[in-house]
Scaffold this motif. Structure first.
Motif, PDB file in Angstrom:
ATOM      1  N   MET A   1       0.851  -1.186   0.000  1.00  0.00           N
ATOM      2  CA  MET A   1       0.000   0.000   0.000  1.00  0.00           C
ATOM      3  C   MET A   1       0.884   1.232   0.000  1.00  0.00           C
ATOM      4  SD  MET A   1      -2.904   1.537   0.056  1.00  0.00           S
ATOM      5  CE  MET A   1      -4.007   0.148   0.288  1.00  0.00           C
ATOM      6  N   ASP A   2       0.669   2.130  -0.983  1.00  0.00           N
ATOM      7  CA  ASP A   2       1.442   3.359  -1.049  1.00  0.00           C
ATOM      8  C   ASP A   2       1.089   4.270   0.108  1.00  0.00           C
ATOM      9  OD1 ASP A   2       2.804   2.711  -3.352  1.00  0.00           O
ATOM     10  OD2 ASP A   2       1.230   3.493  -4.658  1.00  0.00           O
ATOM     11  N   ASN A   3       2.081   5.061   0.555  1.00  0.00           N
ATOM     12  CA  ASN A   3       1.804   6.123   1.506  1.00  0.00           C
ATOM     13  C   ASN A   3       2.052   7.457   0.831  1.00  0.00           C
ATOM     14  OD1 ASN A   3       4.608   6.578   1.554  1.00  0.00           O
ATOM     15  ND2 ASN A   3       4.880   5.174   3.290  1.00  0.00           N
ATOM     16  N   VAL A   4       1.856   8.554   1.554  1.00  0.00           N
ATOM     17  CA  VAL A   4       1.986   9.880   0.963  1.00  0.00           C
ATOM     18  C   VAL A   4       3.395  10.105   0.433  1.00  0.00           C
ATOM     19  CG1 VAL A   4       1.910  12.346   1.448  1.00  0.00           C
ATOM     20  CG2 VAL A   4       0.143  10.848   2.373  1.00  0.00           C
ATOM     21  N   GLY A   5       4.404   9.711   1.222  1.00  0.00           N
ATOM     22  CA  GLY A   5       5.787   9.909   0.798  1.00  0.00           C
ATOM     23  C   GLY A   5       6.105   9.207  -0.504  1.00  0.00           C
ATOM     24  N   ASN A   6       5.659   7.945  -0.623  1.00  0.00           N
ATOM     25  CA  ASN A   6       5.927   7.201  -1.855  1.00  0.00           C
ATOM     26  C   ASN A   6       5.229   7.831  -3.045  1.00  0.00           C
ATOM     27  OD1 ASN A   6       7.501   5.328  -0.529  1.00  0.00           O
ATOM     28  ND2 ASN A   6       5.793   3.925  -0.127  1.00  0.00           N
ATOM     29  N   MET A   7       4.030   8.321  -2.831  1.00  0.00           N
ATOM     30  CA  MET A   7       3.296   8.974  -3.919  1.00  0.00           C
ATOM     31  C   MET A   7       4.047  10.210  -4.404  1.00  0.00           C
ATOM     32  SD  MET A   7       0.475   7.372  -4.736  1.00  0.00           S
ATOM     33  CE  MET A   7      -0.578   8.639  -5.458  1.00  0.00           C
ATOM     34  N   LEU A   8       4.568  10.999  -3.468  1.00  0.00           N
ATOM     35  CA  LEU A   8       5.276  12.211  -3.854  1.00  0.00           C
ATOM     36  C   LEU A   8       6.589  11.906  -4.554  1.00  0.00           C
ATOM     37  CD1 LEU A   8       4.593  14.324  -0.646  1.00  0.00           C
ATOM     38  CD2 LEU A   8       3.662  14.745  -2.930  1.00  0.00           C
ATOM     39  N   LYS A   9       7.291  10.855  -4.088  1.00  0.00           N
ATOM     40  CA  LYS A   9       8.548  10.476  -4.735  1.00  0.00           C
ATOM     41  C   LYS A   9       8.334  10.047  -6.171  1.00  0.00           C
ATOM     42  CE  LYS A   9      10.826   9.003  -0.469  1.00  0.00           C
ATOM     43  NZ  LYS A   9      11.325   7.841   0.316  1.00  0.00           N
ATOM     44  N   GLY A  10       7.171   9.487  -6.423  1.00  0.00           N
ATOM     45  CA  GLY A  10       6.895   9.012  -7.771  1.00  0.00           C
ATOM     46  C   GLY A  10       6.522  10.117  -8.736  1.00  0.00           C
ATOM     47  N   MET A  11       6.310  11.319  -8.230  1.00  0.00           N
ATOM     48  CA  MET A  11       5.946  12.434  -9.099  1.00  0.00           C
ATOM     49  C   MET A  11       7.198  13.071  -9.675  1.00  0.00           C
ATOM     50  SD  MET A  11       2.950  14.275  -6.888  1.00  0.00           S
ATOM     51  CE  MET A  11       1.417  13.409  -6.503  1.00  0.00           C
ATOM     52  N   SER A  12       7.181  13.333 -10.953  1.00  0.00           N
ATOM     53  CA  SER A  12       8.337  13.943 -11.601  1.00  0.00           C
ATOM     54  C   SER A  12       8.397  15.428 -11.279  1.00  0.00           C
ATOM     55  CB  SER A  12       8.251  13.731 -13.123  1.00  0.00           C
ATOM     56  OG  SER A  12       7.043  14.312 -13.620  1.00  0.00           O
ATOM     57  N   LYS A  18       5.264  22.133  -2.488  1.00  0.00           N
ATOM     58  CA  LYS A  18       4.040  22.521  -3.189  1.00  0.00           C
ATOM     59  C   LYS A  18       3.182  21.294  -3.477  1.00  0.00           C
ATOM     60  CE  LYS A  18       2.321  24.680  -7.425  1.00  0.00           C
ATOM     61  NZ  LYS A  18       2.688  25.326  -8.709  1.00  0.00           N
ATOM     62  N   ARG A  19       3.820  20.228  -3.921  1.00  0.00           N
ATOM     63  CA  ARG A  19       3.074  19.003  -4.237  1.00  0.00           C
ATOM     64  C   ARG A  19       2.471  18.396  -2.965  1.00  0.00           C
ATOM     65  NH1 ARG A  19       3.845  17.150  -9.312  1.00  0.00           N
ATOM     66  NH2 ARG A  19       5.444  18.216 -10.548  1.00  0.00           N
ATOM     67  N   PHE A  20       3.218  18.485  -1.863  1.00  0.00           N
ATOM     68  CA  PHE A  20       2.681  17.977  -0.603  1.00  0.00           C
ATOM     69  C   PHE A  20       1.446  18.754  -0.193  1.00  0.00           C
ATOM     70  CE2 PHE A  20       2.471  18.041   4.063  1.00  0.00           C
ATOM     71  CZ  PHE A  20       2.353  16.679   4.312  1.00  0.00           C
ATOM     72  N   GLN A  21       1.492  20.055  -0.362  1.00  0.00           N
ATOM     73  CA  GLN A  21       0.347  20.876  -0.001  1.00  0.00           C
ATOM     74  C   GLN A  21      -0.858  20.562  -0.884  1.00  0.00           C
ATOM     75  OE1 GLN A  21      -0.004  22.826   2.570  1.00  0.00           O
ATOM     76  NE2 GLN A  21       2.116  22.528   3.272  1.00  0.00           N
ATOM     77  N   GLU A  22      -0.616  20.325  -2.158  1.00  0.00           N
ATOM     78  CA  GLU A  22      -1.706  19.989  -3.079  1.00  0.00           C
ATOM     79  C   GLU A  22      -2.350  18.655  -2.698  1.00  0.00           C
ATOM     80  OE1 GLU A  22       0.134  20.038  -6.888  1.00  0.00           O
ATOM     81  OE2 GLU A  22       0.017  22.238  -7.113  1.00  0.00           O
ATOM     82  N   MET A  23      -1.495  17.685  -2.373  1.00  0.00           N
ATOM     83  CA  MET A  23      -2.036  16.373  -1.996  1.00  0.00           C
ATOM     84  C   MET A  23      -2.766  16.462  -0.663  1.00  0.00           C
ATOM     85  SD  MET A  23      -0.122  12.698  -1.735  1.00  0.00           S
ATOM     86  CE  MET A  23      -0.136  12.545  -3.525  1.00  0.00           C
ATOM     87  N   THR A  24      -2.194  17.220   0.280  1.00  0.00           N
ATOM     88  CA  THR A  24      -2.844  17.391   1.575  1.00  0.00           C
ATOM     89  C   THR A  24      -4.220  18.025   1.399  1.00  0.00           C
ATOM     90  OG1 THR A  24      -0.740  17.594   2.729  1.00  0.00           O
ATOM     91  CG2 THR A  24      -2.675  18.530   3.821  1.00  0.00           C
ATOM     92  N   SER A  25      -4.281  19.049   0.574  1.00  0.00           N
ATOM     93  CA  SER A  25      -5.557  19.730   0.333  1.00  0.00           C
ATOM     94  C   SER A  25      -6.581  18.773  -0.276  1.00  0.00           C
ATOM     95  CB  SER A  25      -5.331  20.930  -0.600  1.00  0.00           C
ATOM     96  OG  SER A  25      -6.562  21.554  -0.911  1.00  0.00           O
ATOM     97  N   LYS A  26      -6.126  17.939  -1.202  1.00  0.00           N
ATOM     98  CA  LYS A  26      -7.025  16.975  -1.839  1.00  0.00           C
ATOM     99  C   LYS A  26      -7.544  15.955  -0.834  1.00  0.00           C
ATOM    100  CE  LYS A  26      -7.279  13.897  -5.850  1.00  0.00           C
ATOM    101  NZ  LYS A  26      -6.515  13.327  -7.003  1.00  0.00           N
ATOM    102  N   ILE A  27      -6.668  15.511   0.051  1.00  0.00           N
ATOM    103  CA  ILE A  27      -7.069  14.548   1.080  1.00  0.00           C
ATOM    104  C   ILE A  27      -8.104  15.175   2.003  1.00  0.00           C
ATOM    105  CG2 ILE A  27      -6.286  13.257   3.112  1.00  0.00           C
ATOM    106  CD1 ILE A  27      -3.593  12.866   1.644  1.00  0.00           C
ATOM    107  N   LEU A  28      -7.829  16.399   2.449  1.00  0.00           N
ATOM    108  CA  LEU A  28      -8.706  17.036   3.426  1.00  0.00           C
ATOM    109  C   LEU A  28     -10.055  17.430   2.837  1.00  0.00           C
ATOM    110  CD1 LEU A  28      -6.103  19.266   5.325  1.00  0.00           C
ATOM    111  CD2 LEU A  28      -7.061  17.063   6.016  1.00  0.00           C
ATOM    112  N   GLN A  29     -10.121  17.580   1.516  1.00  0.00           N
ATOM    113  CA  GLN A  29     -11.387  17.930   0.876  1.00  0.00           C
ATOM    114  C   GLN A  29     -12.272  16.714   0.608  1.00  0.00           C
ATOM    115  OE1 GLN A  29     -10.528  20.209  -2.658  1.00  0.00           O
ATOM    116  NE2 GLN A  29      -9.364  21.763  -1.519  1.00  0.00           N
TER     117      GLN A  29
END
Length: 311
Positions: A1-12, A18-29
């Protein structure tokens, strides 16, 4: 199961924050996450930040459930389980509850485990009362007796069973399969045994050392169904050391035994008296009568007739 860190590492690309904030915002919404946070109004922003990975996994696994691919292909962290969020020592923690699909599979497997069979086709152990034709009064009476047995059965306290006899193909084994399934619904284990093959297997078990364990497995079953008794080639050994010992044990332990046969009780007694080696002798008659006394005493007799459904 992926976690947040692995997801961010996989992003080019860069700009991790900035990407962490975007993902955090998406999770919280996410509506589910909002519902969780509203259930814990005392949780601080810092606690939410620390628990972002748990919130991400909660969201992701429930999205898997929304698009359920089936139990075998379940991609959740624990296959067949759905996440729940709790607070433990001021932090979010994931717990898992079994999903309805796995619960149904587990219940079906547990049901199947309560019906054990030897030398009986699987479809017969899956029979229900709906599979039995009621085109003859004796079939209706047989079903009524079967229902009565199911209602009153209490292994270890009540050893009464059924002796169902009648012509070939009238549904005697199907009736026993239906009984076994109803008993499984009551969490009562049943062993369904095709008697001729069982006796033959025990004979083979003498040479390979498996005789006693095979006999014990059958004789100790909470409910035992001996199918097609009387179809075997009779010998003193089968009658005295197997059938006699088995029925004696079950009578003493008050464990119900059910029989199907093409023979009525008198015909079965003659069958038990006759051996290929000695024919019918007085001692054989006495031993057969002793076994039949147990069967007559502990079993309600059911005469089952009707059209041959195998013809």
């Amino acid at each position: 199961m992926d976690n947040v860190g692995n997801m961010l590492k996989g992003m080019s690309g860069g700009n991790f924050e900035k990407r962490f904030q975007e993902m955090t915002s998406k999770i919280l919404q996410d509506p589910r996450i909002q519902s969780i946070l509203s259930s814990f109004p005392e949780v601080s922003e810092n606690q939410v930040t620390r628990g972002m990975n748990e919130l991400f996994q909660y969201k992701s696994q429930w999205e898997n459930c929304d698009q359920c691919p089936g139990l075998d292909a379940c991609p959740n962290l624990i296959q067949g389980y759905q996440p729940e969020i709790t607070i433990y020592q001021n932090d979010f923690q994931l717990e898992y509850q079994i999903c309805s699909l796995k619960r149904k599979v587990d219940e079906r497997n547990k049901h199947a485990s309560l019906i054990k069979s030897l030398y009986i086709p699987k479809e017969l152990t899956e029979a229900t009362f709906d599979d039995i034709f009621q085109d003859d009064p004796s079939r209706t009476e047989a079903m009524a007796k079967a229902m009565e047995f199911i209602f009153n059965v209490n292994p270890g306290e009540n050893g009464r069973g059924l002796y169902v006899y009648g012509p070939f193909g009238v549904g005697k084994t199907f009736l026993m399969g239906a009984i076994a399934n109803e008993l499984a619904n009551k969490q009562i284990e049943t062993m369904v045994v095709y008697a001729p093959d069982f006796f033959r297997e025990l004979k083979n078990g003498i040479s390979d050392g498996s005789y006693q364990s095979k006999l014990d497995r059958v004789k100790e079953s909470p409910v035992l169904i001996l199918d097609d008794i009387g179809a075997e080639t009779m010998s003193n050994w089968i009658r005295d050391d197997i059938l006699g010992a088995l029925l004696q044990f079950r009578m003493m332990e008050q464990l119900p035994t059910l029989f199907t046969s093409n023979f009525d009780l008198d015909e079965l007694e003659y069958h038990l008296s006759y051996t290929q080696r000695s024919g019918v002798e007085k001692m054989d008659q006495l031993k057969a009568k002793r076994i039949m006394e147990r069967i007559r005493h502990l079993n309600d007799v059911v005469d089952m007739n009707g059209e041959n459904k195998r013809a």
